[in-house]
Design an enzyme around this catalytic site. Structure first.
Site, PDB file in Angstrom:
ATOM      1  N   ARG A 133       0.886  -1.168   0.000  1.00 57.57           N
ATOM      2  CA  ARG A 133       0.000   0.000   0.000  1.00 57.57           C
ATOM      3  C   ARG A 133       0.917   1.209   0.000  1.00 57.57           C
ATOM      4  O   ARG A 133       1.822   1.306   0.827  1.00 57.57           O
ATOM      5  CB  ARG A 133      -0.880  -0.050   1.263  1.00 57.57           C
ATOM      6  CG  ARG A 133      -1.705   1.195   1.537  1.00 57.57           C
ATOM      7  CD  ARG A 133      -2.832   1.306   0.525  1.00 57.57           C
ATOM      8  NE  ARG A 133      -3.866   2.217   0.927  1.00 57.57           N
ATOM      9  CZ  ARG A 133      -3.788   3.540   0.900  1.00 57.57           C
ATOM     10  NH1 ARG A 133      -2.681   4.136   0.518  1.00 57.57           N
ATOM     11  NH2 ARG A 133      -4.813   4.273   1.250  1.00 57.57           N
ATOM     12  N   ARG A 184      -0.662  -5.493   4.617  1.00 59.23           N
ATOM     13  CA  ARG A 184       0.027  -4.922   3.459  1.00 59.23           C
ATOM     14  C   ARG A 184       1.205  -4.109   3.971  1.00 59.23           C
ATOM     15  O   ARG A 184       1.099  -3.434   4.997  1.00 59.23           O
ATOM     16  CB  ARG A 184      -0.906  -4.004   2.661  1.00 59.23           C
ATOM     17  CG  ARG A 184      -2.126  -4.695   2.102  1.00 59.23           C
ATOM     18  CD  ARG A 184      -3.058  -3.716   1.419  1.00 59.23           C
ATOM     19  NE  ARG A 184      -3.535  -2.721   2.379  1.00 59.23           N
ATOM     20  CZ  ARG A 184      -4.493  -1.825   2.119  1.00 59.23           C
ATOM     21  NH1 ARG A 184      -5.060  -1.779   0.929  1.00 59.23           N
ATOM     22  NH2 ARG A 184      -4.877  -0.960   3.040  1.00 59.23           N
ATOM     23  N   GLU A 222     -11.363   5.405  -5.154  1.00 58.92           N
ATOM     24  CA  GLU A 222     -11.690   3.984  -5.101  1.00 58.92           C
ATOM     25  C   GLU A 222     -12.077   3.440  -6.471  1.00 58.92           C
ATOM     26  O   GLU A 222     -12.913   4.021  -7.161  1.00 58.92           O
ATOM     27  CB  GLU A 222     -12.854   3.743  -4.129  1.00 58.92           C
ATOM     28  CG  GLU A 222     -12.498   4.023  -2.685  1.00 58.92           C
ATOM     29  CD  GLU A 222     -11.457   3.075  -2.143  1.00 58.92           C
ATOM     30  OE1 GLU A 222     -11.551   1.857  -2.377  1.00 58.92           O
ATOM     31  OE2 GLU A 222     -10.534   3.562  -1.482  1.00 58.92           O
TER      32      GLU A 222
END
Length: 177
Positions: free
Chosen positions: A63, A107, A71
Site C-alpha cells: 500500500r 500490506r 476507489e
C-alpha cells in the site's frame, strides 16, 4: 488395504505440514521487510495506491505510503484513471521499495521508487491521481504537491467537488446497511 490408508494419512500430514511451513515463511518475510529497503518486480496493480511485487519469489502486497487514491471499487470518479497512472509509472519494473510498517490488512506500507528514479507516491499526487493522506502522514512534501495539483486543476482536481476516498468509503459503507 491397510497400506493404502497409511499412505493416504502420510500424504495428508505431509501436505498440511508443507502449508504450515509456507505460512511461517510468509510471516517471516513480512517481519523482515518492516523498515527495510529492497528491490522487487511489480507484478500486479490492484488500484491507484495498492500493488503487488515479487520479492525473493514471494508476492508482497504493498500500500503506497502518504497517499490515498479514488476507489476503483464503487466506481469513484478517477478510480480507474488512478490505477492506470500507477501502472504507467511502475508496472513490470524492478523498483526500490522503502518499507515502513504493516497495516491491519498485512500490506506493507511503502514508498516506491521506479526505474526513472521517480518517487511513485509523489508522482501520483503530482498527476492529480491521489490525495495526501493526512490522517497517516504529516510529510509536508506531499501536502505541498497536493496544493500545487489543486491549483493547476490537474487530474481529479478538474472536478471542483472531488470527494476524498475516505469520505467516499464512509458513504458507501453506510449504504450497505
Amino acid at each position: 488395504m491397510r497400506m493404502g490408508r497409511l499412505t493416504i494419512l502420510f500424504l495428508y500430514f505431509f501436505f498440511n505440514l508443507s502449508e504450515a511451513k509456507t505460512a511461517v515463511f510468509d510471516f517471516q518475510v513480512q517481519v523482515n521487510l518492516k523498515n527495510q529497503t529492497f528491490t522487487a518486480k511489480v507484478i500486479r496493480i490492484l488500484d491507484g495506491d495498492t500493488m503487488e511485487v515479487l520479492y525473493q519469489n514471494t508476492p508482497i502486497k504493498i500500500r503506497l505510503a502518504h497517499i490515498d487514491c479514488p476507489e476503483k471499487r464503487g466506481s469513484q470518479p478517477f478510480g480507474n484513471n488512478a490505477k492506470i497512472a500507477l501502472s504507467d509509472l511502475c508496472f513490470g519494473q524492478i523498483v526500490t521499495v522503502q518499507g515502513e510498517k504493516y497495516d491491519r490488512y498485512k500490506r506493507l506500507i511503502a514508498v516506491i521508487i521506479n526505474v526513472k528514479k521517480q518517487v511513485v507516491n509523489q508522482e501520483m499526487i503530482k498527476q492529480g491521481m491521489a490525495w495526501h493522506f493526512k490522517k497517516y502522514s504529516t510529510n509536508q512534501v506531499y501536502a505541498n504537491l497536493e496544493i500545487e495539483a489543486r491549483r493547476k486543476k490537474i487530474g481529479l482536481w478538474q472536478d471542483s467537488n472531488a470527494v476524498a476516498p475516505w469520505a467516499w468509503r464512509k458513504v458507501k459503507h453506510k449504504k450497505k446497511f
